[in-house]
Design a protein around this motif. Structure first.
Motif, PDB file in Angstrom:
ATOM      1  N   LEU A  71      63.130  45.468  29.969  1.00 42.89           N
ATOM      2  CA  LEU A  71      63.724  44.322  30.656  1.00 42.89           C
ATOM      3  C   LEU A  71      64.248  43.272  29.685  1.00 42.89           C
ATOM      4  O   LEU A  71      65.289  42.659  29.930  1.00 42.89           O
ATOM      5  N   VAL A  72      63.541  43.066  28.580  1.00 41.23           N
ATOM      6  CA  VAL A  72      64.042  42.123  27.561  1.00 41.23           C
ATOM      7  C   VAL A  72      65.385  42.595  27.035  1.00 41.23           C
ATOM      8  O   VAL A  72      66.348  41.816  26.929  1.00 41.23           O
ATOM      9  N   LEU A  73      65.476  43.886  26.725  1.00 39.35           N
ATOM     10  CA  LEU A  73      66.726  44.416  26.168  1.00 39.35           C
ATOM     11  C   LEU A  73      67.812  44.535  27.237  1.00 39.35           C
ATOM     12  O   LEU A  73      69.001  44.446  26.928  1.00 39.35           O
ATOM     13  N   ARG A  74      67.398  44.704  28.485  1.00 39.44           N
ATOM     14  CA  ARG A  74      68.381  44.709  29.571  1.00 39.44           C
ATOM     15  C   ARG A  74      68.988  43.317  29.724  1.00 39.44           C
ATOM     16  O   ARG A  74      70.190  43.164  29.990  1.00 39.44           O
ATOM     17  N   ALA A  75      68.164  42.297  29.564  1.00 38.82           N
ATOM     18  CA  ALA A  75      68.661  40.918  29.620  1.00 38.82           C
ATOM     19  C   ALA A  75      69.618  40.654  28.459  1.00 38.82           C
ATOM     20  O   ALA A  75      70.667  40.019  28.622  1.00 38.82           O
ATOM     21  N   LEU A  76      69.267  41.152  27.294  1.00 39.75           N
ATOM     22  CA  LEU A  76      70.134  41.019  26.116  1.00 39.75           C
ATOM     23  C   LEU A  76      71.480  41.695  26.390  1.00 39.75           C
ATOM     24  O   LEU A  76      72.549  41.142  26.089  1.00 39.75           O
ATOM     25  N   ASP A  77      71.444  42.869  26.980  1.00 36.79           N
ATOM     26  CA  ASP A  77      72.657  43.613  27.322  1.00 36.79           C
ATOM     27  C   ASP A  77      73.499  42.860  28.356  1.00 36.79           C
ATOM     28  O   ASP A  77      74.731  42.909  28.321  1.00 36.79           O
ATOM     29  N   THR A  78      72.839  42.144  29.262  1.00 35.87           N
ATOM     30  CA  THR A  78      73.552  41.364  30.278  1.00 35.87           C
ATOM     31  C   THR A  78      74.378  40.259  29.621  1.00 35.87           C
ATOM     32  O   THR A  78      75.513  39.996  30.024  1.00 35.87           O
ATOM     33  N   VAL A  79      73.800  39.625  28.603  1.00 35.16           N
ATOM     34  CA  VAL A  79      74.542  38.589  27.861  1.00 35.16           C
ATOM     35  C   VAL A  79      75.758  39.212  27.189  1.00 35.16           C
ATOM     36  O   VAL A  79      76.870  38.683  27.260  1.00 35.16           O
ATOM     37  N   GLU A  80      75.559  40.360  26.538  1.00 34.45           N
ATOM     38  CA  GLU A  80      76.661  41.022  25.835  1.00 34.45           C
ATOM     39  C   GLU A  80      77.791  41.404  26.787  1.00 34.45           C
ATOM     40  O   GLU A  80      78.973  41.248  26.477  1.00 34.45           O
ATOM     41  N   ASP A  81      77.431  41.898  27.984  1.00 32.20           N
ATOM     42  CA  ASP A  81      78.432  42.440  28.909  1.00 32.20           C
ATOM     43  C   ASP A  81      79.096  41.397  29.794  1.00 32.20           C
ATOM     44  O   ASP A  81      80.126  41.687  30.410  1.00 32.20           O
ATOM     45  N   ASP A  82      78.514  40.208  29.916  1.00 30.66           N
ATOM     46  CA  ASP A  82      79.038  39.234  30.873  1.00 30.66           C
ATOM     47  C   ASP A  82      80.498  38.872  30.557  1.00 30.66           C
ATOM     48  O   ASP A  82      80.811  38.436  29.448  1.00 30.66           O
ATOM     49  N   ASP A 217      83.972  52.261  32.417  1.00 28.78           N
ATOM     50  CA  ASP A 217      84.233  51.341  31.310  1.00 28.78           C
ATOM     51  C   ASP A 217      85.717  51.021  31.160  1.00 28.78           C
ATOM     52  O   ASP A 217      86.096  49.879  30.894  1.00 28.78           O
ATOM     53  N   ILE A 218      86.568  52.020  31.344  1.00 27.28           N
ATOM     54  CA  ILE A 218      87.998  51.799  31.140  1.00 27.28           C
ATOM     55  C   ILE A 218      88.596  50.963  32.274  1.00 27.28           C
ATOM     56  O   ILE A 218      89.628  50.309  32.105  1.00 27.28           O
ATOM     57  N   ASN A 219      87.931  50.955  33.437  1.00 21.81           N
ATOM     58  CA  ASN A 219      88.396  50.158  34.577  1.00 21.81           C
ATOM     59  C   ASN A 219      87.695  48.807  34.666  1.00 21.81           C
ATOM     60  O   ASN A 219      87.849  48.093  35.659  1.00 21.81           O
ATOM     61  N   GLU A 220      86.907  48.467  33.665  1.00 19.42           N
ATOM     62  CA  GLU A 220      86.152  47.210  33.666  1.00 19.42           C
ATOM     63  C   GLU A 220      87.106  46.011  33.762  1.00 19.42           C
ATOM     64  O   GLU A 220      88.166  45.969  33.132  1.00 19.42           O
ATOM     65  N   ILE A 221      86.730  45.042  34.576  1.00 18.36           N
ATOM     66  CA  ILE A 221      87.507  43.811  34.757  1.00 18.36           C
ATOM     67  C   ILE A 221      86.731  42.656  34.108  1.00 18.36           C
ATOM     68  O   ILE A 221      85.514  42.572  34.253  1.00 18.36           O
ATOM     69  N   PRO A 222      87.388  41.773  33.364  1.00 20.33           N
ATOM     70  CA  PRO A 222      88.838  41.565  33.244  1.00 20.33           C
ATOM     71  C   PRO A 222      89.530  42.448  32.218  1.00 20.33           C
ATOM     72  O   PRO A 222      90.743  42.509  32.181  1.00 20.33           O
TER      73      PRO A 222
END
Length: 411
Positions: A71-82, A217-222
């Protein structure tokens, strides 16, 4: 989610799906009643029922540590992907995230759906983290610090070369493998494995995800997220998104096959790592058979560029149930390598390299001397009757119109 058609084609798998469902419910009963642990394990199941299931089969202390790490690393990933957070916010947040896990008051509004819930109520994760032993906290902090720094590096850097690809996968996944190995060792259950083997275990998982997630991934918005290395895909098209178009189908499949071949280079390390494990629960947690299965399914398969390609739930349940020893692991890897080998096109530009890697995997499985010692399914007549009755009941229910959906959810 299992369709009626799948049940009819593979009725024996229904019994195994039900067993997995029961095992998951039994594991759920062992979750502590404190609100922070309830939150953590409920979030874990929302992100991935399969991953939650294998984590919940671990011994209690290890289960809590691995859940918290995830969960800690999932939260880290959320920051990266936002997509909303600016680079000026992301980079310092990623680099300092390892300090935030000690702060019960810290939270950050970002992400969507389950990720937003996790970030808004991150205090539950911090509370759980602070209940772990000191050594577990040190391991999670170290991995979070190193992963955050690696993610920050790739915020402003494209995956150009194969070395970049391996480095990115190491930062976002390989470090998890190192963290898990340290947690297994700290628990006293396993010896500390070499970093290179832990890294390979995680890289094959990350790479099969990157391969399977091409369309998403290729259809990711924006804007698209591009993790396939330019060094590979540029041999076939001018732009990575060109693989979406039907006129590029042959080139898309050839590039896909090269990506799968790259992922397969980690398999022999994975077999070596798995063969060293002693604890049955940890072995089943680490048995990355589904990754090999997904790679075999993806190879030479244009559907990767059209939708989702993955092992059916019933087959996943079967491998979980019957993978108990390294003999079972070798057997499953050997079977999937045979499946993949049968799909190799002699006209593919990477045929020789793919074939060489597959033959190396098969040799490692044969040289183990364990292929003929794998567990075999044994169904008692009463079990077969029960399965057939359940299938019949589902069919009758479908025909009578009592169900509005043509799917039945088991696992």
């Amino acid at each position: 989610m299992v369709s009626l058609g799948e049940i009819l084609k593979h009725p024996d798998e229904l019994y195994l799906l039900l067993k997995v469902k029961m095992a998951a419910r039994n594991a759920e009963k062992q979750i502590p009643r404190q609100p922070h642990w309830r939150f953590c394990f409920s979030m874990l199941r929302k992100f991935s029922k399969t991953f939650a299931f294998v984590i919940e089969q671990l011994p209690t202390e290890l289960r809590h540590a691995v859940c918290t790490l995830y969960l800690v690393l999932r939260a880290l990933d959320t920051v990266e992907d936002d997509p909303i957070l600016s680079t000026d916010v992301k980079v310092p947040t990623l680099k300092s995230f390892h300090r935030n896990i000690y702060d019960k008051e810290w939270h950050l509004s970002c992400g969507t759906k389950e990720c937003k819930v996790l970030m808004d109520q991150f205090h539950h994760v911090s509370t759980a983290f602070l209940e772990l032993g000191n050594r577990c906290q040190e391991i999670i902090e170290d991995i979070t610090k190193r992963m955050g720094a690696g993610m920050a590096q790739f915020i402003c850097k494209e995956v150009e070369t194969i070395d970049d690809y391996d480095e990115y996968c190491h930062h976002v996944s390989g470090l998890i493998g190192l963290g898990l190995s340290n947690l297994f060792h700290t628990s006293g259950a396993e010896d500390l494995a070499p970093d290179s083997l832990c890294n390979s275990m995680a890289l094959i998982l990350q790479k099969q995800d990157i391969i399977r997630d091409y369309l998403e991934d290729i259809n990711e918005i924006p804007k698209p997220r591009m993790f396939w290395p330019h060094q590979i895909w540029s041999k076939y098209v001018d732009k990575l998104e060109d693989f979406k178009y039907e006129e590029n189908s042959m080139k898309a499949v050839q590039c896909l096959n090269e990506m799968v071949t790259n992922a397969l280079t980690h398999v022999e390390d994975c077999l070596t790592y798995m063969s060293t494990l002693r604890d049955p629960a940890i072995f089943r947690f680490c048995a990355i058979i589904m990754a090999m299965g997904n790679l075999a399914l993806c190879y030479n398969n244009i559907e990767v560029f059209r939708g989702v390609v993955k092992i059916r739930p019933g087959l996943a349940a079967k491998f979980w149930h019957y993978t108990r020893t390294m003999a079972d692991g070798y057997g499953a890897f050997y079977d999937f390598s045979c499946m993949l080998k049968s799909k190799i096109d002699k006209n593919d530009p990477n045929t020789n390299k793919t074939l060489s890697i597959i033959e190396g995997i098969q040799k490692a499985c044969r040289d183990s001397g364990l292929l003929n010692k794998r567990s075999e399914p044994r169904y008692r007549p009463a079990v077969v009757v029960v399965v057939l009755l359940i299938v019949l009941a589902i069919i009758l229910s479908q025909l009578s119109g009592r169900r509005s959906s043509n799917h039945c959810e088991f696992y």
